[in-house]
Design an enzyme around this catalytic site. Structure first.
Site, short mmCIF file in Angstrom:
data_model
loop_
_atom_site.label_atom_id
_atom_site.label_comp_id
_atom_site.label_asym_id
_atom_site.label_seq_id
_atom_site.Cartn_x
_atom_site.Cartn_y
_atom_site.Cartn_z
N GLU A 380 -13.49 20.23 -24.16
CA GLU A 380 -14.53 19.67 -23.30
C GLU A 380 -15.08 20.74 -22.35
OE1 GLU A 380 -13.21 16.04 -21.43
OE2 GLU A 380 -12.19 15.35 -23.24
N MET A 446 -16.84 10.65 -28.07
CA MET A 446 -16.40 10.04 -26.81
C MET A 446 -17.54 9.26 -26.16
SD MET A 446 -13.82 12.97 -25.31
CE MET A 446 -14.94 14.36 -25.50
#
Length: 606
Positions: A380, A446
């Site tokens: 991320e 996500m």
């Protein structure tokens, strides 16, 4: 993927770095009334676990003990427990702790260590005299027994038999291990294991112990499935994956057995174990205590058998091994990175082959190689900003995935959790997710955390909108736009999993029930302001409306958004219509004790 805070206060690590060990005093007394024996209890090729046992064979108490030995060049102690260990060149010395130095006549105490290399101890001395134990040198550990065979299998029992081990001084007895956990010690070469669960898979190995109490290597394994019962996988061919957090065993008190008691284990297909760390461009185990050392009592354990102090593997990894024996359809992946640990990926991307090799070494560690079926990368975010900003370039992610696939091969699952930013010029555009998908089994997209109290004054908005809606605070911040963008970049629909959050995000100081209201900050949460588990919100702030395929709730001054069984059912219908590969969720402990959100995912994808 969210990375929660761990509450580890009060825990004490069992393995002490040598740098912290104190110096040793001189031997306190002669060793004519005591023995010291050595056993190599584990061996994983590049290293091993050793154990010394000191026994008082005299008629008077011993007030302290010191064991000395020599290792050949290239063999060393890397960490130790229950003794203070120091070295001078190839000579090693172990001194009792303050609490285990006194031995009454006939009493014994053991201390252990992890070692590097492959050598064996020589020139043993105990309190300055001969060790007299006969095990070092001149007493080899026993051989591995023959691989067990199974007969007389019933719903609750199985009879095992194996070929005898050999030893230069004689065999004392055998340990029978079920799923790596010792369940019995017998003198014969047969054993009947009882109290098993119907329709359940078990794995048995055996190890021998010689007259000096040294244990040898374990035998080959035999797989046994008891008759009756059912652990059939959930219907359909869609992936139904949940994240299990390593730190959840602390403050959240959520353990692998909860997957059984909630009924969730029979309704999922895959588990991502989160998270391994990424340090110096390499994969490493993060919390070793939770991962493979925490001991479980019989009532806490999936198998119903208590862990013992000397078994080769404990902790979450052993519980996952037991879960897979009970539910053989479940595959487990080791997930590395997450919000907190993504900073190490830039260095990893500079040498994908070295990174992949380090990850495979962790996943295939001999102590738990049978637990994991693949690896999940949660970076991320590549060539974009998360907790830190990455500038490794748009090709770095694809190169890293290529390196992992080359190293792990076709028989392992290789997956990645990725951004769901569907905006123009957003995070999906920052890396070559289309090209990288050729090397991956699927993406965990996500599709949550789009909006929340990180914008303290609002506007209030659902954190996991399925579609856009009039007044959405940011274009492209919804599941449908993210999935469409990934498809347009060449990612097959079957390699996309829709993400579901088992938690809500909320604001306080809100007077407007409908989305779009102003706020003064984050609503109170059990573990973190602005975030709360579904299992809490369903009662404390029940849903008052829906928008964009997800629920919201206005109670008092607080405003929350979260998914319910009803909104999850709608999302699963959408995922099926989009021909997606399935769905995943973050994470198990946010669900109710009877797993109602997992049930909604499983039923909705069937």
């Amino acid at each position: 993927m969210r990375f929660g805070l761990r509450c580890t206060a009060g825990l004490t690590t069992l393995l002490l770095p040598l740098a912290t060990l104190v110096g040793l005093a001189s031997p306190a007394q002669a060793a004519t009334s005591a023995t010291a024996t050595y056993a190599k209890t584990q061996d994983w090729g590049t290293g091993f676990e050793g154990r010394w046992t000191v026994k008082n064979t005299g008629t008077t108490s011993i007030s302290s003990w010191t064991v000395e030995w020599d290792f050949p060049s290239g063999t060393s102690v890397t960490s130790a427990w229950d003794a203070d260990v120091t070295s001078g060149g190839t000579h090693w010395t172990a001194k009792n702790k303050s609490w285990n130095g006194t031995l009454a006549p006939g009493a014994a105490v053991s201390f252990g260590f992890n070692g590097a290399g492959s050598g064996s101890p020589a020139n043993c001395k105990l309190n300055g005299g001969s060790c007299d134990g006969g095990s070092v040198p001149g007493d080899n550990a026993p051989s591995a027994p023959g691989t067990p065979t199974a007969s007389g299998v019933t719903n609750t029992s199985v009879k095992l038999g194996w070929g005898a081990a050999t030893d230069d001084k004689g065999i004392k007895n055998y340990d029978v291990l079920r799923g790596g956990t010792k369940v019995a010690t017998v003198t014969a070469t047969t054993y009947t294991d009882t109290g098993l669960t119907a329709g359940t898979d078990y794995s048995y190995t055996v190890r021998a112990r010689d007259t000096a109490d040294q244990t040898g290597p374990v035998s080959g394994a035999v797989a046994v499935r008891t008759t009756g019962g059912t652990t059939d996988p959930p219907p359909g061919n869609k992936v139904k994956l949940g994240y299990f957090t390593e730190w959840g065993v602390y403050g959240r008190n959520y353990h692998v057995k909860n997957l059984v008691t909630s009924g969730s284990a029979s309704k999922i297909t895959h588990i991502n174990y989160a998270f391994g760390n990424v340090k110096d461009g390499k994969c490493v185990v993060d919390d070793t205590y939770a991962a493979y050392d925490k001991a479980y009592t019989a009532d806490q354990s999936v198998s119903g058998v208590a862990d013992t102090w000397d078994q080769p593997l404990r902790g979450n990894f052993n519980q996952l091994r037991q879960l897979k024996a009970k539910y053989p359809h479940i595959k487990v992946l080791y997930s590395f990175g997450g919000w907190t640990y993504s900073g190490g990926f830039a260095q990893a991307a500079a040498n994908p082959a070295a990174f992949a090799a380090s990850c495979k070494a962790v996943v295939e560690d001999p102590r738990w190689a049978d637990v994991f079926d693949g690896i999940d990368i949660d970076w991320e975010y590549p060539n974009a900003c998360g907790l830190t900003c990455d500038t490794s370039g748009p090709a770095a992610f694809k190169n890293l995935m290529s390196g992992l696939r080359s190293t792990f091969g076709a028989n392992y699952l290789v997956t990645a959790a990725i951004t769901a930013d569907g905006s123009s010029g957003g995070k999906i555009d920052a890396a070559d997710y289309g090209g990288a998908s050729a090397h991956l089994d699927w993406y965990n997209v996500m599709t949550y955390d789009y909006f929340g109290a990180f914008d303290a004054d609002g506007p209030t908005a659902p954190h996991s909108p399925l579609t856009s809606y009039a007044g959405i605070p940011a274009a492209g911040f919804n599941s449908a736009d993210a999935i469409a963008k990934l498809k347009a970049k060449g990612v097959p629909a079957a390699k996309l999993l829709l993400g579901i959050g088992f938690y809500g995000r909320g604001w306080t100081g809100v007077t407007q029930s409908a989305p779009g209201g102003t706020a003064t900050g984050a609503a109170p949460g059990t573990y973190e302001a602005g975030i709360e588990d579904y299992k809490v919100l369903k009662s404390s702030c029940p849903a008052t409306g829906t928008i964009a395929g997800t629920a919201y709730a206005h109670c008092g001054n607080n405003w929350w958004s979260y998914d319910t069984p009803a909104t999850i059912a709608g999302k699963m219908t959408w995922a099926r219509n989009q021909a997606l590969g399935g769905a995943f969720f973050w994470e198990f402990s946010g669900d109710t004790s009877n797993g109602e959100l997992v049930s909604a995912i499983s039923g909705g994808l069937a």
